[in-house]
Motif scaffolding. Structure first.
Motif, PDB file in Angstrom:
ATOM      1  N   PRO A   1       0.835  -1.210   0.000  1.00  0.00           N
ATOM      2  CA  PRO A   1       0.000   0.000   0.000  1.00  0.00           C
ATOM      3  C   PRO A   1       0.864   1.252   0.000  1.00  0.00           C
ATOM      4  O   PRO A   1       1.958   1.273   0.595  1.00  0.00           O
ATOM      5  N   LEU A   2       0.393   2.306  -0.630  1.00  0.00           N
ATOM      6  CA  LEU A   2       1.146   3.550  -0.734  1.00  0.00           C
ATOM      7  C   LEU A   2       1.518   4.139   0.629  1.00  0.00           C
ATOM      8  O   LEU A   2       2.669   4.561   0.827  1.00  0.00           O
TER       9      LEU A   2
ATOM     10  N   ALA B   1       7.622   3.958   5.264  1.00  0.00           N
ATOM     11  CA  ALA B   1       8.887   3.227   5.334  1.00  0.00           C
ATOM     12  C   ALA B   1      10.033   4.060   4.791  1.00  0.00           C
ATOM     13  O   ALA B   1      11.136   4.075   5.354  1.00  0.00           O
ATOM     14  N   ASN B   2       9.800   4.781   3.689  1.00  0.00           N
ATOM     15  CA  ASN B   2      10.849   5.618   3.108  1.00  0.00           C
ATOM     16  C   ASN B   2      11.230   6.753   4.055  1.00  0.00           C
ATOM     17  O   ASN B   2      12.416   7.026   4.283  1.00  0.00           O
ATOM     18  N   PHE B   3      10.211   7.417   4.615  1.00  0.00           N
ATOM     19  CA  PHE B   3      10.454   8.533   5.539  1.00  0.00           C
ATOM     20  C   PHE B   3      11.171   8.044   6.795  1.00  0.00           C
ATOM     21  O   PHE B   3      12.170   8.619   7.238  1.00  0.00           O
TER      22      PHE B   3
ATOM     23  N   GLY C   1      17.659  -3.256  13.642  1.00  0.00           N
ATOM     24  CA  GLY C   1      16.640  -4.283  13.420  1.00  0.00           C
ATOM     25  C   GLY C   1      15.431  -3.743  12.684  1.00  0.00           C
ATOM     26  O   GLY C   1      14.931  -4.372  11.736  1.00  0.00           O
ATOM     27  N   LEU C   2      14.956  -2.560  13.100  1.00  0.00           N
ATOM     28  CA  LEU C   2      13.811  -1.955  12.432  1.00  0.00           C
ATOM     29  C   LEU C   2      14.158  -1.557  10.999  1.00  0.00           C
ATOM     30  O   LEU C   2      13.353  -1.755  10.063  1.00  0.00           O
ATOM     31  N   ALA C   3      15.369  -0.997  10.804  1.00  0.00           N
ATOM     32  CA  ALA C   3      15.786  -0.596   9.458  1.00  0.00           C
ATOM     33  C   ALA C   3      15.914  -1.809   8.541  1.00  0.00           C
ATOM     34  O   ALA C   3      15.576  -1.734   7.346  1.00  0.00           O
ATOM     35  N   LEU C   4      16.383  -2.935   9.080  1.00  0.00           N
ATOM     36  CA  LEU C   4      16.487  -4.160   8.275  1.00  0.00           C
ATOM     37  C   LEU C   4      15.103  -4.650   7.854  1.00  0.00           C
ATOM     38  O   LEU C   4      14.898  -5.074   6.709  1.00  0.00           O
TER      39      LEU C   4
END
Length: 884
Positions: free
Chosen positions: A395-396, A402-404, A436-439
């Motif tokens: 979903p957008l 996720a990008n932000f 961990g979150l970034a992975l």
């Protein structure tokens, strides 16, 4: 730098001076020394100049690539043949093998020998960290200090190792440039727009100068004089071997980029010369990793010969292969060694144990690299095929979030890296959770394999090395120094430049901020960049404005009683100086150890090593150092022992030798022999004159304080001196009454006394205050010392601490450091300022064992300002230093 025995208590020193050039030593000269390289404004101006250089460099490279399209760069990057990448990896390995021989030669030059596997591991980790972090002398030097100090190397030896490596690299760059330009002058002329004869002449002059600089001093087995300094030179064999290793290293490193580039209209030697110049300019710029400076020189030199998009693609791969790959491998090696250490059933080698000490530095740099890649990934467009895949599976709002969030997490990793370098548990937990979150987000966004592998290695290494991050901390209490802020801002400037380059064809409008579509990549990158800039700005403003000078208070009576109880449970009797009450206290978390310190100017000066169980020292040293930095101060540890230097290196402090401490072994002391004749004569004469010796316990001392103060006041008046403080006791009635005191009586009257410092362990004693009446016999001092030594020998004590002789033990040998030479010169010619030689001579007649003492300083490599603050603190002000 007063010692335990003040020079005013000694007989006047000999007026005989060694032959040689006269040297006039005056206080204004000392003021000039203390100001050299230690200006307060330098800490602010240097980072600002570096930031200005970063902005200037990125402005230049933007102009150089004005006609290049981002898509063309990505296509060129993907079009690089796999065999070229494989060759680049192979040449990288060859370069790092050659680099290990820098350390082999440097250790031999410093007079140390270690097994090659240990040296190779140290060199690999040091260069993996230094090449990527930049500030190679500082970052790679810190790795070497932490590792080699574990194997007994002293600060002077490690300084020579670092100096040798740095000089070898600089001369190697010059030699490579000269040889390459000489061989390929015609081809270079077409690129750099300089005539071939001028290139050949310049190269020949450089080659002759470097060869003469390398070989002539070596052939004469002498030293090279540079102004006032003399640099020792290794043998011809060592010089030739090191020159070969340097040429192999730089040639292999240049070959890494060479095989990644498209065919060039220039032979490899000419390219190697250009490469060496680019590397050298990157190093001297002090920009972290030469980021931007190196790229600007390469693009400017090759941009007219080959397409710029191909050059940029090769530079990106070069950074990944030569910088990121060794860093990942070094972190993986350290992590695996730490796992082996955890699961080993028997004792592991010292190399395995010491390797764990390298984990914080490697993880800190890897954290910065991972954070940078996360931020760059957030502000650059996704490949078309990946964007199409995500639009069908995600979903957008999740993609946008996720990008932000990935960009913000990248900035958090950059900030937490500083805490990882200092082994803070708060930074470890923060980095672990963020990684961990970034992975997870990277997998969610179907990120490229490089990003996922880097995060996975970082996560695994953090888990494997948890035991190395044992310093309690809170993330928001960490002070970010100017160097770390410059590194972070450099990354942000680079990220903004990359984003502007990627979206240069898109016209900016305010509506971009509110566009949320799968295909709207520019708005998504713009929002991520804004988040990064805002976080950076907030952190920078907070770091630069949060310093609040803290005026520490003297300890309360309950704290003094608590400290006194700790003193009695350890070996160092000089820790009883805490009872003067003029020093503030920092206790360990368990309150079983403490540091006593005082403030002078910006210096927070701790006296001696921490007091208490040694297992509490690492955390306490670091906590005190961070407390000083948190309030804008400079942590200083005065008179620390050599066996503890690695603890101060772990806290980011630099050690410098202060002098030598005299320790007299009481069990072997006797009055026999010609060298004890003075003491026998003093004892005989004192007995004839009716001197009586007695050691008073504190209860008895309290009853004769008036008599003791009368002797002290008369002594001060006769010598026209003021009471010293901090590292010496003063005649404070409460303090004197807390110690045993040895007294001499003549006709029932006290004519001399010496306060004695001791602990309940009965291992060592120390003499603090020594005072005698003006009309006392001229043998009083020797008589009192001889009787005191014999008395405590019978009591079963092992050692008598005679205190430190400042600046003693510095030898003007060929390999001596600059600080060593300055200290030796002051010792030899500064008798008008301080009785250096007289004090050393007085202590020497006891035939003691001498042990080095050091000062550990944070916030810079120049100890002179810290030493000036110590002198002012001990003297009770500038007047107390200038006068007596």
């Amino acid at each position: 730098m007063p010692s335990r025995l003040s020079p005013e208590e000694l007989a006047p020193p000999s007026k005989v001076r060694p032959a040689g050039r006269a040297f006039s030593f005056k206080w204004p000269f000392m003021l000039k020394l203390t100001r050299f390289g230690s200006r307060r404004w330098a800490a602010l101006v240097t980072p600002l100049l570096m930031l200005a250089l970063v902005i200037l460099v990125f402005g230049s490279i933007q102009r150089l690539i004005a006609e290049v399209d981002y898509d063309d760069v990505t296509l060129a990057l993907r079009a690089t043949p796999w065999h070229s990448v494989a060759l680049a990896v192979l040449f990288t390995a060859a370069s790092f093998v050659a680099l290990s021989f820098y350390d082999v030669s440097a250790l031999a030059y410093a007079g140390r020998r270690l097994p090659y596997p240990i040296v190779a591991l140290t060199a690999f980790c040091a260069y993996a960290v230094g090449n990527t972090a930049g500030f190679g002398i500082v970052s790679a030097g810190a790795v070497r200090f932490r590792f080699y100090s574990r194997f007994g190397a002293e600060p002077d030896e490690i300084a020579r190792i670092i100096g040798f490596v740095t000089a070898a690299f600089g001369l190697g760059l010059t030699l490579t440039t000269a040889l390459g330009a000489l061989v390929s002058s015609d081809e270079m002329a077409s690129i750099v727009n300089v005539s071939p004869p001028l290139i050949q002449a310049s190269a020949a002059v450089l080659l002759i100068l470097v060869s003469a600089l390398l070989l002539i001093p070596a052939a004469r087995q002498g030293a090279l004089r540079l102004g006032r300094h003399t640099v020792p030179w290794p043998s011809v064999r060592v010089v030739l071997l090191q020159a070969a290793a340097t040429l192999c290293d730089i040639t292999a490193t240049a070959a890494v980029l060479w095989v990644l580039l498209p065919p060039l209209p220039i032979a490899f030697p000419g390219f190697a010369a250009i490469f060496a110049v680019a590397i050298g300019l990157g190093v001297v710029s002090h920009v972290p990793a030469g980021l931007g400076v190196f790229e600007t020189v390469i693009v400017a030199a090759l941009g007219n010969a080959v397409p710029v998009d191909n050059v940029l693609g090769a530079l990106i791969l070069y950074r990944l292969v030569y910088h990121a790959l060794p860093l990942v491998l070094s972190t993986a090696i350290i992590g695996s060694l730490e796992v082996r250490r955890i699961f080993a059933r028997k004792a592991v080698s010292r190399a395995v144990v010491a390797a764990g000490r390298l984990a914080p530095q490697s993880l800190a740099v890897l954290s910065m690299v991972a954070g940078t890649i996360l931020i760059v990934a957030g502000v650059t467009p996704l490949p078309a095929e990946r964007l199409e895949f995500l639009s069908n599976t995600l979903p957008l709002p999740i993609l946008e979030g996720a990008n932000f969030l990935s960009s913000v997490l990248g900035m958090v990793l950059l900030i937490a890296a500083r805490g990882l370098a200092h082994r803070l548990d708060g930074s470890w937990w923060m980095s672990l959770s963020v990684t961990g979150l970034a992975l997870f987000l990277a997998a969610l966004r179907a990120s490229n394999i490089t990003e996922i592998v880097l995060l996975a290695v970082l996560l695994a290494a953090l888990l494997a090395t948890q035991r190395e991050f044992n310093r309690p901390s809170r993330m928001l209490r960490q002070p970010l120094t100017g160097r770390w802020l410059v590194a972070i801002v450099t990354v942000v400037v680079m990220v903004v430049a990359v984003m502007l380059f990627a979206y240069r064809d898109i016209e900016y409008t305010n509506e971009l901020w509110w566009q949320f579509e799968f295909a709207a990549e520019a708005p998504r990158s713009l929002r991520a960049a804004l988040a990064v800039v805002l976080v950076t700005g907030a952190v920078g403003v907070w770091s630069l404005t949060r310093f609040a000078r803290l005026t520490v208070e003297p300890p309360a009576a309950a704290e003094l009683a608590e400290a006194a109880a700790i003193v009695q449970r350890q070996f160092n009797p000089n820790a009883n100086l805490v009872l003067m009450g003029d020093k503030s206290l920092v206790f360990s978390e368990a309150r079983d150890a403490f540091i006593m310190f005082a403030q002078q100017g910006r210096s927070w000066i701790a006296l001696f090593d921490p007091v208490g169980p040694k297992e509490a020292w690492p955390e306490l040293i670091f906590r005190f150092s961070e407390l000083a930095r948190l309030h804008g101060g400079r942590p200083v540890f005065y008179q620390v022992r050599p066996e503890n230097l690695s603890l101060y290196a772990d806290a980011g402090l630099y050690a410098f030798k202060l002098g030598e401490n005299a320790q007299l072994k009481l069990k072997t002391f006797d009055l026999a022999g010609a060298k004890r004749a003075d003491f026998r004569r003093a004892l005989n004469k004192g007995e004839r004159e009716g001197l009586g010796f007695e050691v008073l316990e504190p209860q008895a001392v309290a009853l004769c304080l008036d008599d003791l103060q009368a002797v002290s006041d008369a002594w001060l008046a006769k010598h026209n001196v003021r009471e010293k403080r901090f590292s010496l006791g003063a005649f404070d009635r409460t303090y004197v009454a807390s110690q045993p005191t040895a007294v001499l009586r003549q006709d029932g009257r006290i004519v001399a006394f010496a306060t004695v410092l001791r602990t309940a362990l009965k291992d060592e004693i120390s003499v603090d205050l020594m005072r005698f009446s003006p009309d006392a016999s001229n043998v009083t001092m020797d008589y009192l010392f001889a009787k005191l030594i014999l008395h405590f020998k019978e009591e079963g004590y092992v050692w008598l601490d005679l205190g430190m002789a400042p600046l003693a033990g510095f030898q003007p040998h060929a390999t001596a450091s600059v600080w060593n030479r300055v200290a030796h010169t002051v010792f030899e010619h500064g008798e008008r300022f301080y009785h250096f030689r007289g004090l050393r001579s007085f202590k020497g007649k006891f035939l003691p064992e001498w042990q080095s003492r050091f000062i550990a300083v944070g916030g810079g490599r120049n100890p002179l300002l810290a030493l000036a603050d110590v002198a002012v603190l001990i003297g009770g002000g500038v007047r107390g230093v200038v006068a007596k």
